[in-house]
Write a protein that holds these residues in place. Structure first.
Motif, short mmCIF file in Angstrom:
data_model
loop_
_atom_site.label_atom_id
_atom_site.label_comp_id
_atom_site.label_asym_id
_atom_site.label_seq_id
_atom_site.Cartn_x
_atom_site.Cartn_y
_atom_site.Cartn_z
N ASP A 172 0.87 -1.23 0.02
CA ASP A 172 -0.07 0.00 -0.06
C ASP A 172 0.71 1.12 0.00
O ASP A 172 0.83 2.33 -0.60
N ILE A 173 1.90 1.28 0.69
CA ILE A 173 2.78 2.50 0.98
C ILE A 173 3.38 2.58 -0.46
O ILE A 173 3.72 3.64 -1.04
N GLU A 174 3.92 1.49 -1.24
CA GLU A 174 4.62 1.49 -2.37
C GLU A 174 3.45 2.19 -3.42
O GLU A 174 4.00 2.98 -4.45
N ARG A 175 2.18 1.85 -3.54
CA ARG A 175 1.42 2.30 -4.31
C ARG A 175 1.12 3.81 -4.19
O ARG A 175 0.97 4.66 -5.09
N ALA A 176 1.03 4.06 -2.88
CA ALA A 176 0.95 5.43 -2.57
C ALA A 176 2.00 6.33 -3.18
O ALA A 176 1.87 7.50 -3.53
N THR A 177 3.33 5.89 -2.84
CA THR A 177 4.42 6.72 -3.23
C THR A 177 4.49 6.75 -4.65
O THR A 177 5.05 7.84 -5.34
N ALA A 178 3.95 5.68 -5.43
CA ALA A 178 4.24 5.62 -6.81
C ALA A 178 3.40 6.66 -7.63
O ALA A 178 3.49 7.17 -8.72
N THR A 179 2.18 6.79 -6.94
CA THR A 179 1.16 7.80 -7.55
C THR A 179 1.75 9.18 -7.69
O THR A 179 1.51 9.88 -8.87
N ALA A 212 12.79 3.49 2.29
CA ALA A 212 13.46 2.92 1.22
C ALA A 212 12.58 3.11 -0.13
O ALA A 212 13.36 3.32 -1.06
N LEU A 213 11.19 3.36 0.11
CA LEU A 213 10.31 3.62 -0.80
C LEU A 213 10.17 5.18 -1.44
O LEU A 213 9.62 5.39 -2.09
N GLY A 214 10.92 5.76 -0.52
CA GLY A 214 10.84 7.37 -0.85
C GLY A 214 9.48 8.18 -0.37
O GLY A 214 9.11 9.03 -0.89
N ALA A 215 8.70 7.59 0.61
CA ALA A 215 7.33 8.03 0.87
C ALA A 215 7.69 9.40 1.78
O ALA A 215 8.68 9.48 2.74
N ASP A 216 6.89 10.26 1.48
CA ASP A 216 6.59 11.51 2.27
C ASP A 216 5.69 11.10 3.46
O ASP A 216 4.64 10.57 3.30
N VAL A 217 6.19 11.31 4.66
CA VAL A 217 5.66 10.69 5.84
C VAL A 217 5.27 12.03 6.65
O VAL A 217 6.23 13.13 6.99
N ASP A 218 4.35 12.25 7.30
CA ASP A 218 3.81 12.87 8.29
C ASP A 218 2.99 12.54 9.53
O ASP A 218 2.73 11.16 9.47
N SER A 219 2.93 13.28 10.50
CA SER A 219 2.12 12.71 11.78
C SER A 219 1.47 13.95 12.35
O SER A 219 1.95 14.99 12.54
N VAL A 220 0.39 13.62 12.95
CA VAL A 220 -0.34 14.40 13.91
C VAL A 220 -0.92 13.69 15.29
O VAL A 220 -1.08 12.40 15.18
#
Length: 573
Positions: free
Chosen positions: A461-468, A510-518
């Motif tokens: 799921d994270i990989e698909r989110a990053t790919a979009t 590793a997948l280069g995802a942009d991460v944030d948190s609240v």
């Protein structure tokens, strides 16, 4: 060397090469299938951060810098993923059988091949050679170091001493347990020397003369080898400094490449930090601290359960080999006794030294025990084969049934041990690599904090989110246990929230995802990312906030079950 001896050497070396190739192929199959375990993700994440910011300094909790140096070369070429992160360890484990060749002057041909088989396909060694931890590399480089020192003694060629200096330096770059190896080597050497002393007393009646002769030989050796010993020590020091020297990042004053690039005045500080500074940090954390303050028996029981599950054959055959070599062979061999003592000491000592009851610590006992186990396996084989009746005179044919029974027993025992090892390898490394002893079926070879296999879906799921690439944030953590300032983990150590997320930070990095948190649900804005991860207690509130566009599923992050997250995935992505 006669032609027959040369032919036998070629057959033995070919067998070891074949074992190494087979071991390499079998280790590469599904190498990235198992989800990263907690420590794998921990180590891997900081390698990626080091590659990005260039800053590194020794932290004992992360052990030695081997992966920081090796995988920072692997990832730019092959990419950062579970398989490439484990590749170096897999190659080291696959090539380990070749080290048996170093002991050929002290082992029979069959024993050399048996040693290669044990090193290639023991279930514990196999599993942890497909694992991004430093225990297998440490044991491998220490065994090679021992072999090179043995060859230096056998051949009187200094090149083996220099090779040992390099491999010992790399072993020091793995983890602090290298000091335990040196302690066990010292103790085993004392026991072996005592055995020689007793033999000298019983045979010659003068142990002091034996001691005097050994002292004279040692003095002659020092006179002959001291220049090489000095140079080898320099080589060892250079390897240690290369691995342990800090790398300068933003705001840091000293670093290896900065010192070598022109700021030569900082070089003494760099060398000092890489050697004495690192040693002091290791002692302060692993020796002087409170890590070892735990009851001994549960840790030893855990070690014994791992050995029974994944190294029973090695343990039994090591006892057979040690006793056979000591009491039934032509003359007891110091190499066999030395490694038996080292292995037993590791079995008894590591439960005291460990900060947690961990199965991979048995690697440090299994590797040295493989040598007496190889002697035991070949002794059983010879015991059965020498009693086969094929060429017996007619006069002895009435004893054929008993000989056939002995041959059958020997063959049956060896086949059983090989088959059970193969079955354990198949279960732990391929069929159920995520199933710890808490699973069904589970195995004590696997650590109980291994992440479950279904967590791979979250990674996908994270990989698909990053790919979009259409969102400012790919992954959003919600909840006070998971929220933090994301820039806080640009450099170690990690925060409590970061540790609560493990192993997911490895995958987002590793997948280069942009991460944030609240920290609270009301912090979730209108522009929601494709993947939202929260705490179980906040599931309903987050679901109400996100609406029907998301589906959710609960995942444990390890087999203990005390770290659980709920993952919301936007449908249609």
């Amino acid at each position: 060397m006669t032609r027959l001896e040369h032919l036998r050497d070629r057959r033995v070396s070919a067998a070891l090469v074949g074992l190494a190739l087979l071991g390499l192929v079998s280790r590469l199959v599904q190498l990235g299938e198992r989800v990263f375990y907690y420590d794998e993700a921990w180590f891997g994440y900081w390698v990626l951060r080091f590659m990005e910011n260039g800053a590194w300094e020794y932290r004992p909790i992360l052990h030695g810098p081997l992966f920081a140096r090796v995988n920072s070369l692997v990832f730019p070429v092959l990419g950062a993923n579970d398989a490439t992160a484990r590749l170096f360890v897999a190659v080291v484990g696959a090539l380990l059988p070749l080290s048996a060749w170093l002991f050929r002057e002290h082992l029979r041909d069959g024993e050399v091949v048996a040693l290669g088989v044990a090193l290639a396909f023991n279930p514990v060694l196999f599993y942890y050679s497909r694992f991004m931890r430093k225990d297998l590399p440490l044991a491998a480089f220490m065994l090679v170091t021992l072999g090179l020192l043995v060859r230096a003694s056998d051949t009187r060629r200094p090149r083996y001493l220099y090779g040992a200096a390099v491999t010992l330096g790399i072993a020091f770059a793995t983890k602090e347990s290298v000091l335990l190896w040196l302690v066990t080597w010292a103790g085993a050497s004392a026991l072996v020397f005592d055995r020689y002393l007793l033999r000298a007393r019983d045979q010659d009646g003068d142990a002091f003369e034996f001691l005097r002769g050994r002292a004279d030989r040692a003095a002659a050796g020092v006179r002959e080898w001291w220049p090489h010993a000095v140079l080898a020590s320099a080589v060892f020091l250079a390897v240690v400094v290369y691995f342990y020297a800090p790398r300068a990042g933003p705001g840091q004053q000293i670093g290896l490449w900065r010192a070598l690039g022109g700021e030569f005045g900082t070089l003494p500080a760099v060398v000092g930090e890489a050697t004495l500074g690192s040693l002091q940090k290791a002692i302060d954390y692993w020796v002087s601290g409170s890590i070892q303050e735990h009851p001994y028996l549960p840790y030893f029981t855990d070690t014994a359960e791992t050995v029974l599950a994944g190294a029973l054959g090695v343990a039994l055959l090591a006892v057979v080999g040690f006793l056979f070599d000591r009491y039934a062979g032509d003359a007891p061999r110091g190499l066999v006794a030395f490694n038996f003592y080292s292995g037993v000491a590791a079995l008894v000592g590591y439960p005291l030294a460990n900060n947690l009851p961990v199965p991979w610590s048995t690697v440090h006992a299994i590797v040295p025990l493989c040598i007496p186990a190889a002697v035991g396996a070949y002794a059983v084989y010879q015991w059965g084969r020498s009693r086969l009746p094929a060429r017996e005179p007619a006069l002895l044919r009435d004893r054929t049934p008993m000989h056939a029974v002995r041959a059958t027993v020997a063959a049956g025992l060896l086949v059983f041990l090989v088959a059970s090892a193969g079955a354990t390898i198949a279960q732990t490394s391929y069929q159920q690599p995520h199933e710890s002893p808490r699973g069904d079926p589970g195995n004590d070879v696997i650590y109980y904090a291994q992440a479950p296999g279904e967590l791979r879906q979250v990674v996908n799921d994270i990989e698909r989110a990053t790919a979009t690439g259409g969102d400012d944030v790919d992954v959003l953590y919600v909840g006070d246990r998971l929220a933090m300032n994301e820039s806080r983990v640009d450099y170690p150590p990690g925060t409590g929230a970061w540790h609560a997320r493990i192993p997911l930070p490895w995958y987002t990095e590793a997948l280069g995802a942009d991460v944030d948190s609240v920290p609270r649900v009301d912090g979730v804005g209108n522009e929601t990312p494709p993947v939202v991860i929260t705490q179980p207690a906040l599931r309903d509130n987050v679901a109400e906030r996100l609406g029907d566009a998301y589906t959710s599923k609960t995942y444990p992050l390890d087999d203990i079950g005390d770290r659980v997250v709920v993952v919301f995935t936007r449908t249609g992505d």
